[in-house]
Scaffold this motif. Structure first.
Motif, PDB file in Angstrom:
ATOM      1  N   PRO A  63       0.813  -1.213   0.000  1.00 31.71           N
ATOM      2  CA  PRO A  63       0.000   0.000   0.000  1.00 31.71           C
ATOM      3  C   PRO A  63       0.846   1.262   0.000  1.00 31.71           C
ATOM      4  O   PRO A  63       2.016   1.254   0.398  1.00 31.71           O
ATOM      5  CB  PRO A  63      -0.810  -0.117   1.288  1.00 31.71           C
ATOM      6  N   ALA A  64       0.249   2.352  -0.464  1.00 33.02           N
ATOM      7  CA  ALA A  64       0.908   3.652  -0.426  1.00 33.02           C
ATOM      8  C   ALA A  64       1.324   3.965   1.002  1.00 33.02           C
ATOM      9  O   ALA A  64       0.585   3.696   1.952  1.00 33.02           O
ATOM     10  CB  ALA A  64      -0.030   4.721  -0.961  1.00 33.02           C
ATOM     11  N   GLY A  65       2.519   4.499   1.155  1.00 31.69           N
ATOM     12  CA  GLY A  65       3.026   4.821   2.475  1.00 31.69           C
ATOM     13  C   GLY A  65       3.833   3.719   3.117  1.00 31.69           C
ATOM     14  O   GLY A  65       4.472   3.936   4.151  1.00 31.69           O
ATOM     15  N   SER A  66       3.835   2.519   2.509  1.00 30.43           N
ATOM     16  CA  SER A  66       4.593   1.406   3.083  1.00 30.43           C
ATOM     17  C   SER A  66       5.969   1.248   2.433  1.00 30.43           C
ATOM     18  O   SER A  66       6.747   0.395   2.850  1.00 30.43           O
ATOM     19  CB  SER A  66       3.817   0.095   2.934  1.00 30.43           C
ATOM     20  N   TYR A  67       6.289   2.088   1.450  1.00 28.13           N
ATOM     21  CA  TYR A  67       7.597   2.020   0.790  1.00 28.13           C
ATOM     22  C   TYR A  67       7.917   3.361   0.134  1.00 28.13           C
ATOM     23  O   TYR A  67       7.039   4.210  -0.069  1.00 28.13           O
ATOM     24  CB  TYR A  67       7.610   0.924  -0.285  1.00 28.13           C
ATOM     25  N   LYS A  68       9.196   3.530  -0.191  1.00 27.10           N
ATOM     26  CA  LYS A  68       9.607   4.647  -1.031  1.00 27.10           C
ATOM     27  C   LYS A  68      10.820   4.221  -1.843  1.00 27.10           C
ATOM     28  O   LYS A  68      11.585   3.324  -1.437  1.00 27.10           O
ATOM     29  CB  LYS A  68       9.905   5.902  -0.215  1.00 27.10           C
ATOM     30  N   ILE A  69      10.989   4.861  -3.001  1.00 24.23           N
ATOM     31  CA  ILE A  69      12.088   4.566  -3.918  1.00 24.23           C
ATOM     32  C   ILE A  69      12.869   5.863  -4.095  1.00 24.23           C
ATOM     33  O   ILE A  69      12.328   6.861  -4.570  1.00 24.23           O
ATOM     34  CB  ILE A  69      11.561   4.054  -5.271  1.00 24.23           C
ATOM     35  N   THR A  70      14.159   5.850  -3.704  1.00 30.84           N
ATOM     36  CA  THR A  70      14.924   7.086  -3.632  1.00 30.84           C
ATOM     37  C   THR A  70      16.352   6.884  -4.141  1.00 30.84           C
ATOM     38  O   THR A  70      16.748   5.784  -4.524  1.00 30.84           O
ATOM     39  CB  THR A  70      14.999   7.585  -2.183  1.00 30.84           C
ATOM     40  N   ASP A  71      17.132   7.988  -4.088  1.00 30.64           N
ATOM     41  CA  ASP A  71      18.569   7.884  -4.293  1.00 30.64           C
ATOM     42  C   ASP A  71      19.188   7.185  -3.080  1.00 30.64           C
ATOM     43  O   ASP A  71      18.509   6.900  -2.091  1.00 30.64           O
ATOM     44  CB  ASP A  71      19.195   9.261  -4.525  1.00 30.64           C
ATOM     45  N   LEU A  72      20.484   6.906  -3.159  1.00 28.56           N
ATOM     46  CA  LEU A  72      21.120   6.120  -2.105  1.00 28.56           C
ATOM     47  C   LEU A  72      21.135   6.828  -0.760  1.00 28.56           C
ATOM     48  O   LEU A  72      21.260   6.181   0.281  1.00 28.56           O
ATOM     49  CB  LEU A  72      22.553   5.757  -2.506  1.00 28.56           C
ATOM     50  N   LYS A  73      21.020   8.141  -0.753  1.00 34.82           N
ATOM     51  CA  LYS A  73      20.983   8.874   0.504  1.00 34.82           C
ATOM     52  C   LYS A  73      19.590   8.840   1.137  1.00 34.82           C
ATOM     53  O   LYS A  73      19.406   9.295   2.267  1.00 34.82           O
ATOM     54  CB  LYS A  73      21.423  10.312   0.284  1.00 34.82           C
ATOM     55  N   GLY A  74      18.618   8.316   0.396  1.00 30.53           N
ATOM     56  CA  GLY A  74      17.275   8.223   0.924  1.00 30.53           C
ATOM     57  C   GLY A  74      16.515   9.529   0.890  1.00 30.53           C
ATOM     58  O   GLY A  74      15.480   9.667   1.545  1.00 30.53           O
ATOM     59  N   ASN A  75      17.000  10.491   0.119  1.00 31.09           N
ATOM     60  CA  ASN A  75      16.381  11.812   0.111  1.00 31.09           C
ATOM     61  C   ASN A  75      15.378  12.003  -1.021  1.00 31.09           C
ATOM     62  O   ASN A  75      14.180  12.046  -0.799  1.00 31.09           O
ATOM     63  CB  ASN A  75      17.470  12.894   0.027  1.00 31.09           C
ATOM     64  N   ALA A  76      15.876  12.082  -2.249  1.00 28.71           N
ATOM     65  CA  ALA A  76      15.015  12.417  -3.377  1.00 28.71           C
ATOM     66  C   ALA A  76      14.370  11.170  -3.969  1.00 28.71           C
ATOM     67  O   ALA A  76      15.016  10.127  -4.128  1.00 28.71           O
ATOM     68  CB  ALA A  76      15.815  13.143  -4.454  1.00 28.71           C
ATOM     69  N   ALA A  77      13.086  11.275  -4.296  1.00 27.63           N
ATOM     70  CA  ALA A  77      12.403  10.188  -5.004  1.00 27.63           C
ATOM     71  C   ALA A  77      13.117   9.931  -6.322  1.00 27.63           C
ATOM     72  O   ALA A  77      13.585  10.862  -6.983  1.00 27.63           O
ATOM     73  CB  ALA A  77      10.951  10.547  -5.238  1.00 27.63           C
ATOM     74  N   LYS A  78      13.195   8.665  -6.718  1.00 29.91           N
ATOM     75  CA  LYS A  78      13.974   8.341  -7.912  1.00 29.91           C
ATOM     76  C   LYS A  78      13.295   7.250  -8.721  1.00 29.91           C
ATOM     77  O   LYS A  78      13.326   6.074  -8.363  1.00 29.91           O
ATOM     78  CB  LYS A  78      15.382   7.892  -7.520  1.00 29.91           C
ATOM     79  N   LEU A  79      12.685   7.655  -9.839  1.00 30.97           N
ATOM     80  CA  LEU A  79      12.124   6.707 -10.790  1.00 30.97           C
ATOM     81  C   LEU A  79      12.775   6.850 -12.152  1.00 30.97           C
ATOM     82  O   LEU A  79      12.344   6.242 -13.125  1.00 30.97           O
ATOM     83  CB  LEU A  79      10.614   6.898 -10.900  1.00 30.97           C
ATOM     84  N   SER A  80      13.835   7.637 -12.213  1.00 37.43           N
ATOM     85  CA  SER A  80      14.609   7.789 -13.444  1.00 37.43           C
ATOM     86  C   SER A  80      16.007   8.242 -13.065  1.00 37.43           C
ATOM     87  O   SER A  80      16.253   8.682 -11.936  1.00 37.43           O
ATOM     88  CB  SER A  80      13.962   8.817 -14.388  1.00 37.43           C
ATOM     89  N   GLY A  81      16.920   8.089 -13.991  1.00 37.76           N
ATOM     90  CA  GLY A  81      18.294   8.489 -13.709  1.00 37.76           C
ATOM     91  C   GLY A  81      19.139   8.479 -14.966  1.00 37.76           C
ATOM     92  O   GLY A  81      18.660   8.125 -16.053  1.00 37.76           O
ATOM     93  N   THR A  82      20.397   8.869 -14.813  1.00 39.17           N
ATOM     94  CA  THR A  82      21.329   8.930 -15.931  1.00 39.17           C
ATOM     95  C   THR A  82      22.640   8.290 -15.528  1.00 39.17           C
ATOM     96  O   THR A  82      23.195   8.610 -14.467  1.00 39.17           O
ATOM     97  CB  THR A  82      21.571  10.386 -16.358  1.00 39.17           C
ATOM     98  N   ILE A  83      23.123   7.391 -16.373  1.00 36.37           N
ATOM     99  CA  ILE A  83      24.459   6.825 -16.224  1.00 36.37           C
ATOM    100  C   ILE A  83      25.362   7.581 -17.191  1.00 36.37           C
ATOM    101  O   ILE A  83      25.132   7.557 -18.407  1.00 36.37           O
ATOM    102  CB  ILE A  83      24.464   5.323 -16.541  1.00 36.37           C
ATOM    103  N   PRO A  84      26.351   8.311 -16.696  1.00 44.85           N
ATOM    104  CA  PRO A  84      27.162   9.164 -17.581  1.00 44.85           C
ATOM    105  C   PRO A  84      27.886   8.363 -18.652  1.00 44.85           C
ATOM    106  O   PRO A  84      28.099   7.152 -18.526  1.00 44.85           O
ATOM    107  CB  PRO A  84      28.158   9.815 -16.613  1.00 44.85           C
ATOM    108  N   ALA A  85      28.270   9.046 -19.710  1.00 46.20           N
ATOM    109  CA  ALA A  85      29.082   8.417 -20.751  1.00 46.20           C
ATOM    110  C   ALA A  85      30.329   7.813 -20.119  1.00 46.20           C
ATOM    111  O   ALA A  85      30.977   8.428 -19.275  1.00 46.20           O
ATOM    112  CB  ALA A  85      29.469   9.462 -21.803  1.00 46.20           C
ATOM    113  N   GLY A  86      30.652   6.600 -20.518  1.00 51.28           N
ATOM    114  CA  GLY A  86      31.798   5.903 -19.954  1.00 51.28           C
ATOM    115  C   GLY A  86      31.501   5.175 -18.667  1.00 51.28           C
ATOM    116  O   GLY A  86      32.313   4.376 -18.195  1.00 51.28           O
ATOM    117  N   GLY A  87      30.332   5.436 -18.067  1.00 53.01           N
ATOM    118  CA  GLY A  87      29.967   4.793 -16.808  1.00 53.01           C
ATOM    119  C   GLY A  87      29.259   3.471 -17.023  1.00 53.01           C
ATOM    120  O   GLY A  87      28.819   3.143 -18.126  1.00 53.01           O
ATOM    121  N   ARG A  88      29.127   2.723 -15.955  1.00 52.82           N
ATOM    122  CA  ARG A  88      28.489   1.417 -16.020  1.00 52.82           C
ATOM    123  C   ARG A  88      27.251   1.299 -15.135  1.00 52.82           C
ATOM    124  O   ARG A  88      26.343   0.553 -15.452  1.00 52.82           O
ATOM    125  CB  ARG A  88      29.481   0.330 -15.590  1.00 52.82           C
ATOM    126  N   LEU A  89      27.232   2.018 -14.010  1.00 54.19           N
ATOM    127  CA  LEU A  89      26.231   1.721 -12.995  1.00 54.19           C
ATOM    128  C   LEU A  89      25.587   2.968 -12.408  1.00 54.19           C
ATOM    129  O   LEU A  89      26.202   4.018 -12.318  1.00 54.19           O
ATOM    130  CB  LEU A  89      26.871   0.943 -11.838  1.00 54.19           C
TER     131      LEU A  89
END
Length: 313
Positions: A103-129
């Motif tokens: 249910p809503a409120g039982s989880y969140k998806i964020t950056d590794l610091k647990g701050n900003a919500a994260k449902l998208s991202g960018t892996i820089p050129a030359g990066g892997r992860l």
């Protein structure tokens, strides 16, 4: 206490490449192209996504990986999403446990610091992860029910999305006794447990009683190859007045039917509950507090006697 499980481990590059497509194995890296994947995900790693850690707040990290023969010259944009159609498909194909949506409120998806919500991202050129943190608030879930949070890799701006490794199935199996236990180990160097043990209630640290279903658990002994105990019971009622009966324990057949255990170990007395402070009877209806005292298990081989005791934390 907040406990963190980092389930992302960097794979060797060749393993990541060779396992990311549904097509037949291709060891010519130049012919594979670029695949964007979630390492150690998909149904083949379903058990790895089980939420079994004790505590009200559990956090788990996973990665988004660029699998390619050479680092890419352009950035890779990706999106992820909670996709409950995967839950529906899983329930249809697997009827032993019916999972509910978290249910809503039982989880969140964020950056590794647990701050900003994260449902998208960018892996820089030359990066892997890139990495994502999933936080589950178990105190917002009914412990008697089972829940699933399927997170899918939806799109990527480079290459193709992996056909095998594209979703995590985070799931919580409702079982009143799953979780963290302190493991105490007692061993006799002969099969006679009436003598003094060579190891007397030695603390072997914390272990997880892993739920198989709402009324079945597994946990390993520390003897020899460490086969798992399979513990089953019947639950009557719900909430604080629930009772538990028909307790049974055995070794999982797959753990003892082959290999060194099958060759070298003869079990003379099969696993049994031997609680210290009450008399065990499988027909008795135990309260929750009484049931926790049952997890003291004895078995005897042709040369040893063992007690594994598990104390709920």
């Amino acid at each position: 206490m907040k406990k963190i499980i980092f389930i992302l481990v960097l794979a060797a590059f060749s393993l990541s490449i060779s396992s990311c497509l549904k097509d037949k194995p291709n060891t010519d890296f130049s012919g594979i192209g670029t695949v964007i994947e979630l390492p150690w995900s998909g149904l083949q790693y379903f058990s790895r996504d089980a939420v079994t850690t004790a505590g009200d707040t559990v956090t788990m990290a996973f990665g988004i990986n660029v699998a390619s023969a050479k680092p890419l010259s352009t950035a890779t944009n990706y999106t992820i999403a909670v996709d409950n159609s995967l839950l529906t498909a899983y329930n249809t194909a697997n009827t032993a446990i019916t999972y509910l949506e978290m249910p809503a409120g039982s989880y969140k998806i964020t950056d590794l610091k647990g701050n900003a919500a994260k449902l998208s991202g960018t892996i820089p050129a030359g990066g892997r992860l890139d990495s994502v943190l999933v936080t589950v608030y178990k105190n917002q879930l009914d412990p008697s029910k089972s829940y699933m949070l399927p997170i899918k890799l939806v799109s990527a701006s480079n290459g193709v999305v992996s056909g095998n490794f594209n979703a995590h199935y985070y799931h919580f199996i409702g079982n009143d006794f799953a979780g963290t236990y302190e493991h105490y180990y007692t061993r006799w160097e002969t099969p006679d447990s009436t003598t003094s043990p060579s190891s007397n209630r030695v603390d072997h640290g914390q272990v997880i009683m892993s739920p198989v279903s709402p009324t079945e658990l597994t946990v390993s002994t520390d003897y020899y190859t460490g086969p798992r105990y399979d513990i089953t019971f019947t639950k009557t009622g719900s909430g604080p007045t629930a009772t538990y009966s028909n307790w049974k324990v055995r070794f999982l057949p797959d753990d003892i039917s082959s290999g060194p255990w099958a060759t070298n170990i003869t079990v003379v007395t099969s696993p049994m509950f031997v609680p210290k402070t009450l008399v065990f009877n499988s027909g008795v209806e135990y309260t929750y507090a009484q049931s926790l005292k049952l997890f003291r298990i004895y078995f005897q081989t042709a040369s040893r006697a063992i007690i594994d005791e598990y104390v709920h934390q």
